[in-house]
Design a protein around this motif. Structure first.
Motif, PDB file in Angstrom:
ATOM      1  N   ALA A 269      26.286  30.912  37.240  1.00 15.91           N
ATOM      2  CA  ALA A 269      25.808  31.683  38.388  1.00 15.91           C
ATOM      3  C   ALA A 269      26.553  31.291  39.655  1.00 15.91           C
ATOM      4  O   ALA A 269      26.905  32.140  40.487  1.00 15.91           O
TER       5      ALA A 269
ATOM      6  N   GLY B 108      30.159  32.618  39.244  1.00 15.43           N
ATOM      7  CA  GLY B 108      30.198  34.076  39.326  1.00 15.43           C
ATOM      8  C   GLY B 108      29.821  34.631  40.677  1.00 15.43           C
ATOM      9  O   GLY B 108      30.120  35.792  40.981  1.00 15.43           O
ATOM     10  N   SER B 109      29.153  33.833  41.499  1.00 15.90           N
ATOM     11  CA  SER B 109      28.741  34.329  42.818  1.00 15.90           C
ATOM     12  C   SER B 109      29.932  34.653  43.710  1.00 15.90           C
ATOM     13  O   SER B 109      29.840  35.488  44.616  1.00 15.90           O
TER      14      SER B 109
ATOM     15  N   SER C   4      32.584  36.232  42.762  1.00 12.80           N
ATOM     16  CA  SER C   4      32.932  37.629  42.473  1.00 12.80           C
ATOM     17  C   SER C   4      31.986  38.600  43.161  1.00 12.80           C
ATOM     18  O   SER C   4      32.376  39.718  43.516  1.00 12.80           O
ATOM     19  N   VAL C   5      30.754  38.179  43.355  1.00 12.64           N
ATOM     20  CA  VAL C   5      29.769  39.050  43.988  1.00 12.64           C
ATOM     21  C   VAL C   5      30.045  39.197  45.482  1.00 12.64           C
ATOM     22  O   VAL C   5      29.993  40.300  46.038  1.00 12.64           O
TER      23      VAL C   5
ATOM     24  N   ALA D 231      38.052  34.679  43.696  1.00 11.85           N
ATOM     25  CA  ALA D 231      36.969  35.138  42.828  1.00 11.85           C
ATOM     26  C   ALA D 231      37.422  35.127  41.373  1.00 11.85           C
ATOM     27  O   ALA D 231      36.676  34.721  40.471  1.00 11.85           O
TER      28      ALA D 231
ATOM     29  N   TYR E  16      36.033  32.781  38.370  1.00 14.19           N
ATOM     30  CA  TYR E  16      35.542  33.405  37.137  1.00 14.19           C
ATOM     31  C   TYR E  16      36.168  32.753  35.917  1.00 14.19           C
ATOM     32  O   TYR E  16      35.471  32.411  34.945  1.00 14.19           O
TER      33      TYR E  16
ATOM     34  N   ARG F  89      32.560  43.079  41.107  1.00 15.82           N
ATOM     35  CA  ARG F  89      31.311  42.352  41.328  1.00 15.82           C
ATOM     36  C   ARG F  89      30.589  42.078  40.004  1.00 15.82           C
ATOM     37  O   ARG F  89      29.855  41.104  39.881  1.00 15.82           O
TER      38      ARG F  89
ATOM     39  N   ASP G 108      31.847  41.132  37.305  1.00 11.07           N
ATOM     40  CA  ASP G 108      32.402  39.992  36.574  1.00 11.07           C
ATOM     41  C   ASP G 108      31.427  38.821  36.578  1.00 11.07           C
ATOM     42  O   ASP G 108      31.285  38.104  35.585  1.00 11.07           O
ATOM     43  N   GLY G 109      30.768  38.629  37.715  1.00 13.72           N
ATOM     44  CA  GLY G 109      29.788  37.536  37.789  1.00 13.72           C
ATOM     45  C   GLY G 109      28.624  37.753  36.850  1.00 13.72           C
ATOM     46  O   GLY G 109      28.113  36.810  36.236  1.00 13.72           O
TER      47      GLY G 109
ATOM     48  N   LEU H  42      27.603  35.426  33.667  1.00 12.05           N
ATOM     49  CA  LEU H  42      26.251  34.909  33.486  1.00 12.05           C
ATOM     50  C   LEU H  42      25.730  35.257  32.091  1.00 12.05           C
ATOM     51  O   LEU H  42      25.082  34.425  31.433  1.00 12.05           O
TER      52      LEU H  42
END
Length: 489
Positions: A14, A17-18, A20-21, A29, A33, A221, A223-224, A228
């Motif tokens: 998490a 991946g954040s 990427s968000v 990012a 990832y 986005r 990707d995160g 997860l």
């Protein structure tokens, strides 16, 4: 080897991946990832080394699926650097698509382990839901894309991804519907598959619903979210109860129709006629009346269906209990004991399981002097003492007459086995009151452990325990005879 805490894997994913968000499409990012994904895959393979049960092969396929997905990501970056921007199809697609059958095969293998010979109902329910989902994917994702372009490799590869999602949905449905434990690692698996479906469907629909967002790189986005989802697969592998994903639930739970299954079947029954109707009727009133009619009809059918199934479940559960339990004491009978012993021998390792064969001393004399009512009281009371002494994971059975057997698991050595044998002997120390009479009895106990006996089968293990019990009974009689002779002299 020390296990990585299962919850730590998705927590780390998490965080990775954040990026990427909050910064989609950026190099940092993408690097976050890849680092997060590599750590997730490494955790999964390390966790696999701690699994020794029959489910290890299934988890190995899950780890393989994660590995080929990561390899596909890395290969895509390499090809992009070497050959420049890639088109709609690349060699990475082969790896990404191959992960779907690997994962589905692993999950189906888990289901076969935890519900051998009992997958029919779950497979049928899953097939009903999967048929609907496959049609929806075809109607709203694959067909529109195919109609907007000529036949090409890119079109077929693009259609293969929704097909892979249908496979994942089928695996999720089978895992949920099949008998077996839904706790611990199973929850991680279902969560992972659900998140994967949400992520894949969102990525597929984004270009259709929001073309501008798709062109601006906002799809990155997700990707995160996919990272997860993959982390929950790895968390299932490293979970301390990973082996238990193949364990069955109790018999009654396996036979009950879970309400979720009824809801899912209802959805499957409603979707196709609803979608067809909404496309066939032009006015709002006609569409609303169709929706209401279908919902009412489906509800009536499902309620009637549930009543019928519940009554059948009640009758089936009563018959199953009678078939597997002794009518007098409520303990397991010979057939149920054998089935449980066969299962434990299949999973056996180390010292156990251990069989304790017991025969009551003085029972025949009580029966002859006070009648069968007194004898039944002895049997029922001894069975009660047995069930309150052994652990919930152990099995107590009455084979007939005054012969009882305990199947004990989790005993690591001879000292532990003999300690339980002594506690079983002590169960007969307290006499029983009956109609003003004090009834004294004893118990002879013989034990046999699987490990020291060079891995015997079920019959041999019980026979060794029976022989040990008989030797103890003979030794007791000889000791009593010697004592009487000494007193007489």
């Amino acid at each position: 080897m020390r296990r990585v805490p299962a919850a730590a894997v998705p927590a780390f994913a998490a965080v990775a991946g954040s990026v990427s968000v909050f910064a989609p499409g950026t190099m940092k990012a993408h690097i976050a990832y890849l680092i997060g994904f590599a750590a997730v895959v490494a955790a999964a393979w390390l966790g696999l080394r701690n699994i020794s049960g029959p489910s290890k092969g299934a988890y190995r396929l899950v780890c393989a699926a994660l590995s080929v997905w990561l390899t596909g990501d890395i290969l895509y970056d390499i090809l992009d650097k070497v050959a420049g921007p890639l088109g709609d199809v690349s060699a990475s697609d082969v790896l990404w698509l191959s992960g779907y059958p690997l994962l589905v095969t692993g999950l189906v293998k888990m289901v076969r382990l935890r519900a051998p010979g009992r997958q029919r109902d779950g497979m049928l329910d899953a097939a009903a839901m999967t048929t609907v989902v496959a049609w929806l994917f075809w109607q709203f994702l694959i067909l529109p894309a195919a109609e907007s372009q000529d036949l090409s490799l890119g079109m077929f590869v693009g259609a293969a991804y929704p097909f892979g999602d249908v496979m994942l949905f089928a695996a999720t449905a089978i895992l949920v519907f099949a008998p077996g434990s839904t706790r611990g690692p199973a929850r991680y698996l279902v969560t992972a598959l659900t998140l994967t479906l949400i992520g894949d469907i969102s990525i597929s629909l984004l270009p259709i619903l929001f073309p501008d967002l798709s062109r601006s790189g906002q799809a990155d986005r997700f990707d995160g979210l996919l990272l997860l989802a993959n982390s929950f697969l790895a968390a299932a592998v490293v979970h301390r109860d990973a082996d238990k994903v193949a364990e069955p639930e109790d018999t009654q739970a396996q036979q009950r129709l879970h309400p979720v299954r009824v809801v899912f079947l209802g959805i499957a029954l409603v979707v196709l006629p609803t979608v067809t109707g909404l496309h066939s009727f032009g006015t709002l009133v006609s569409r609303a009346s169709l929706l209401i009619s279908i919902a009412m009809l489906t509800s009536f059918i499902l309620v009637r269906f549930v009543f019928v199934v519940r009554e059948q479940e009640r009758i089936k559960a009563a018959l199953a209990h009678q078939a597997e339990h002794d009518q007098l004491t409520g303990l397991a009978n010979r057939a149920a004991l054998r089935a449980e012993l066969e299962l434990e021998l299949f999973r056996a390792s180390g010292f156990g399981p251990v069989i304790y064969y017991m025969d009551l001393n003085g029972f025949k004399q009580i029966n002859d002097r006070y009648g069968h009512a007194a004898g039944d009281l002895i049997l029922v009371e001894f069975a009660r003492r047995l069930t309150t002494t052994i652990r919930p994971a152990d099995t107590a059975a009455r084979l007939g007459g005054d012969e009882f057997v305990v199947l004990a698991t989790g005993i690591d050595d001879d000292a532990g086995a003999r300690g339980l044998a002594q506690r079983l002997r002590e169960l007969a120390e307290e006499p029983i009151q009956w109609n003003g009479e004090t009834l004294h009895f004893g118990v002879s106990v013989g034990l046999a452990a699987w490990g020291p006996l060079d891995r015997p089968n079920a019959d041999a293990l019980v026979a060794v325990a029976d022989a040990a019990m008989y030797s103890e009974k003979v030794a007791r009689k000889e000791a009593l005879a010697a004592l009487v002779e000494t007193v007489d002299h």
